[in-house]
Design a protein around this motif. Structure first.
Motif, PDB file in Angstrom:
ATOM      1  N   LEU A 169       0.754  -1.206  -0.081  1.00  0.00           N
ATOM      2  CA  LEU A 169       0.009   0.071  -0.029  1.00  0.00           C
ATOM      3  C   LEU A 169       0.867   1.388   0.011  1.00  0.00           C
ATOM      4  CD1 LEU A 169      -2.868  -1.047   2.716  1.00  0.00           C
ATOM      5  CD2 LEU A 169      -2.742  -1.141   0.218  1.00  0.00           C
ATOM      6  N   ILE A 170       2.160   1.354   0.618  1.00  0.00           N
ATOM      7  CA  ILE A 170       2.769   2.292   0.710  1.00  0.00           C
ATOM      8  C   ILE A 170       3.378   2.479  -0.494  1.00  0.00           C
ATOM      9  CG2 ILE A 170       5.211   3.240   1.765  1.00  0.00           C
ATOM     10  CD1 ILE A 170       4.228   1.824   4.523  1.00  0.00           C
ATOM     11  N   ALA A 171       3.801   1.488  -1.215  1.00  0.00           N
ATOM     12  CA  ALA A 171       4.635   1.506  -2.490  1.00  0.00           C
ATOM     13  C   ALA A 171       3.408   1.947  -3.760  1.00  0.00           C
ATOM     14  CB  ALA A 171       5.179   0.300  -3.002  1.00  0.00           C
ATOM     15  N   SER A 172       2.255   1.709  -3.360  1.00  0.00           N
ATOM     16  CA  SER A 172       1.428   2.178  -4.329  1.00  0.00           C
ATOM     17  C   SER A 172       1.143   3.713  -4.146  1.00  0.00           C
ATOM     18  CB  SER A 172       0.062   1.416  -3.941  1.00  0.00           C
ATOM     19  OG  SER A 172      -0.946   2.086  -4.889  1.00  0.00           O
ATOM     20  N   TYR A 173       0.981   4.138  -2.805  1.00  0.00           N
ATOM     21  CA  TYR A 173       0.792   5.643  -2.426  1.00  0.00           C
ATOM     22  C   TYR A 173       1.939   6.421  -2.949  1.00  0.00           C
ATOM     23  CZ  TYR A 173       0.282   9.650   0.682  1.00  0.00           C
ATOM     24  OH  TYR A 173       0.184  10.948   1.243  1.00  0.00           O
ATOM     25  N   LEU A 174       3.068   5.796  -2.868  1.00  0.00           N
ATOM     26  CA  LEU A 174       4.539   6.785  -3.173  1.00  0.00           C
ATOM     27  C   LEU A 174       4.565   6.837  -4.749  1.00  0.00           C
ATOM     28  CD1 LEU A 174       7.041   5.635  -0.534  1.00  0.00           C
ATOM     29  CD2 LEU A 174       5.536   7.706  -0.649  1.00  0.00           C
ATOM     30  N   GLY A 175       3.452   6.053  -5.566  1.00  0.00           N
ATOM     31  CA  GLY A 175       3.899   6.053  -6.900  1.00  0.00           C
ATOM     32  C   GLY A 175       4.855   5.156  -7.531  1.00  0.00           C
ATOM     33  N   PHE A 176       5.717   4.356  -6.915  1.00  0.00           N
ATOM     34  CA  PHE A 176       6.733   3.390  -7.261  1.00  0.00           C
ATOM     35  C   PHE A 176       6.126   2.652  -8.469  1.00  0.00           C
ATOM     36  CE2 PHE A 176       8.860   3.075  -2.970  1.00  0.00           C
ATOM     37  CZ  PHE A 176       9.352   4.673  -2.938  1.00  0.00           C
ATOM     38  N   SER A 177       7.066   2.530  -9.416  1.00  0.00           N
ATOM     39  CA  SER A 177       7.016   1.534 -10.510  1.00  0.00           C
ATOM     40  C   SER A 177       7.060   0.026 -10.088  1.00  0.00           C
ATOM     41  CB  SER A 177       7.975   1.644 -11.576  1.00  0.00           C
ATOM     42  OG  SER A 177       9.097   1.516 -11.032  1.00  0.00           O
ATOM     43  N   ASP A 178       6.811  -0.724 -10.890  1.00  0.00           N
ATOM     44  CA  ASP A 178       6.709  -2.150 -10.285  1.00  0.00           C
ATOM     45  C   ASP A 178       8.067  -2.613  -9.970  1.00  0.00           C
ATOM     46  OD1 ASP A 178       3.941  -2.603 -10.782  1.00  0.00           O
ATOM     47  OD2 ASP A 178       4.253  -3.900 -12.533  1.00  0.00           O
ATOM     48  N   GLU A 179       8.993  -2.227 -10.859  1.00  0.00           N
ATOM     49  CA  GLU A 179      10.621  -2.418 -10.391  1.00  0.00           C
ATOM     50  C   GLU A 179      10.869  -1.867  -9.018  1.00  0.00           C
ATOM     51  OE1 GLU A 179      15.088  -1.752 -12.192  1.00  0.00           O
ATOM     52  OE2 GLU A 179      13.173  -1.217 -13.422  1.00  0.00           O
ATOM     53  N   LEU A 180      10.534  -0.481  -8.783  1.00  0.00           N
ATOM     54  CA  LEU A 180      10.975   0.262  -7.622  1.00  0.00           C
ATOM     55  C   LEU A 180      10.365  -0.450  -6.547  1.00  0.00           C
ATOM     56  CD1 LEU A 180      11.123   3.830  -8.931  1.00  0.00           C
ATOM     57  CD2 LEU A 180      13.089   2.069  -8.645  1.00  0.00           C
TER      58      LEU A 180
END
Length: 328
Positions: A169-180
């Motif tokens: 959820l945090i990765a999605s909120y921060l807008g990370f690409s799949d790789e990041l």
């Protein structure tokens, strides 16, 4: 000699039975088997006071544990780690080193021992329960070591499970690409199972990258264990029950297995057999540690170790996120 062998067999049989029950229960409820093995072992602590089985429990909690850690060498795949490029490994390695340092320093702030700071910081930074098990084998014998190890297993498993839920959820909120997102998940979550679970909930690419990053952390386990070993190596004869002055055989076994596996000298079936054997025997060793440990002693350590592990978890995650933002 026969009496001692019988006592070792009886103790090993008890730990094996606990491990089997833990495996069945964990499989039924899709939960971490190490946690169940430890908790069931803690529930069986009264058996530890029986002289007829105590030697076997001691053997499983120490010698068998070291043997399992040595077998973990077959899990290392250098080619996967090299394929990541240079930036993600640098972010992860710096974050790991800073997290262990943070654990040692903040343990002192909280009035906890340096041993617990190294144990918890290493478990958070490297690979959870496996790292705690490996690091504990080279720490000096301390009256509080077993209860700290038990608490570390419980705390690490809890925080790792929470991370598996919230980090995607945090990765999605921060807008990370799949790789990041894979770099973040693989670099910040403690245990391998939770890394895989969290990574593949995002996407197959995120899951692959998270797994590779996690392998990098696992590959750094033995160098870190060796640093801990030499840092706590007994000086003269002043440290009672300290670590011996030579490199333990299980460290040598780890590196030999990692080498022969990566140069292609081990057949696939043997690699899978050793991998499975190490996983199963590690459950037995964790069960033995649980049996040796008094639950009352674990509870007696209070809130400070839990706070330390929580802060270490947040510290590592913050470093990985900062590295991603700065360099991508």
């Amino acid at each position: 000699m026969l009496i001692n062998l019988r006592a070792k067999l009886l103790g090993a049989m008890l730990c094996s039975l606990i491990a089997i029950i833990a495996t069945v229960v964990a499989s039924r409820y899709q939960a971490p088997v190490m946690l169940f093995a430890l908790l069931l072992g803690l529930a069986m602590h009264s058996f530890y006071h029986r002289e007829s089985i105590q030697p076997g429990i001691n053997y499983c909690s120490r010698e068998l544990l070291r043997f399992c850690v040595g077998l973990l060498g077959v899990r290392i795949a250098f080619s996967d780690i090299v394929s990541l490029g240079i930036t993600p490994p640098l972010i992860v390695m710096v974050s790991m080193a800073l997290t262990i340092t943070f654990g040692v320093l903040f343990a002192r702030v909280l009035g906890l021992s340096k041993i617990f700071g190294v144990l918890s910081g290493g478990a958070v930074a490297v690979c959870g329960v496996s790292a705690a098990a490996a690091i504990s084998t080279v720490l000096p014998n301390d009256k509080s070591q077993e209860k700290y190890f038990a608490l570390t297993v419980i705390g690490i498993t809890t925080f790792s499970t929470l991370s598996m839920i919230f980090y995607p959820l945090i990765a999605s909120y921060l807008g990370f690409s799949d790789e990041l997102a894979g770099v973040f998940i693989g670099g910040a979550i403690h245990d391998v199972a939770q890394v895989v679970g969290a990574g593949y909930t995002i996407s197959p690419e995120a899951g692959d990258v998270a797994t590779y990053i996690k392998l990098l952390r696992v590959a750094l386990l033995m160098p870190i264990v060796m640093l801990v070993f030499f840092a706590f190596k007994e000086k003269g004869s002043k440290m009672s029950g300290g670590v011996s002055a030579f490199i333990p055989g299980f460290l040598i076994m780890f590196f030999i297995l990692a080498f022969v596996k990566n140069v292609g000298l081990l057949p696939v079936w043997l690699i899978e057999f050793i991998r499975s054997l190490s996983s199963n025997l590690l459950v037995v060793a964790i069960a033995a540690i649980g049996v040796k440990t008094s639950l009352q002693q674990v509870i007696s350590v209070g809130w400070r170790p839990v706070l330390l592990m929580g802060l270490e978890t947040l510290f590592l995650a913050s470093l990985i996120i900062s590295g991603i933002i700065l360099f991508y």
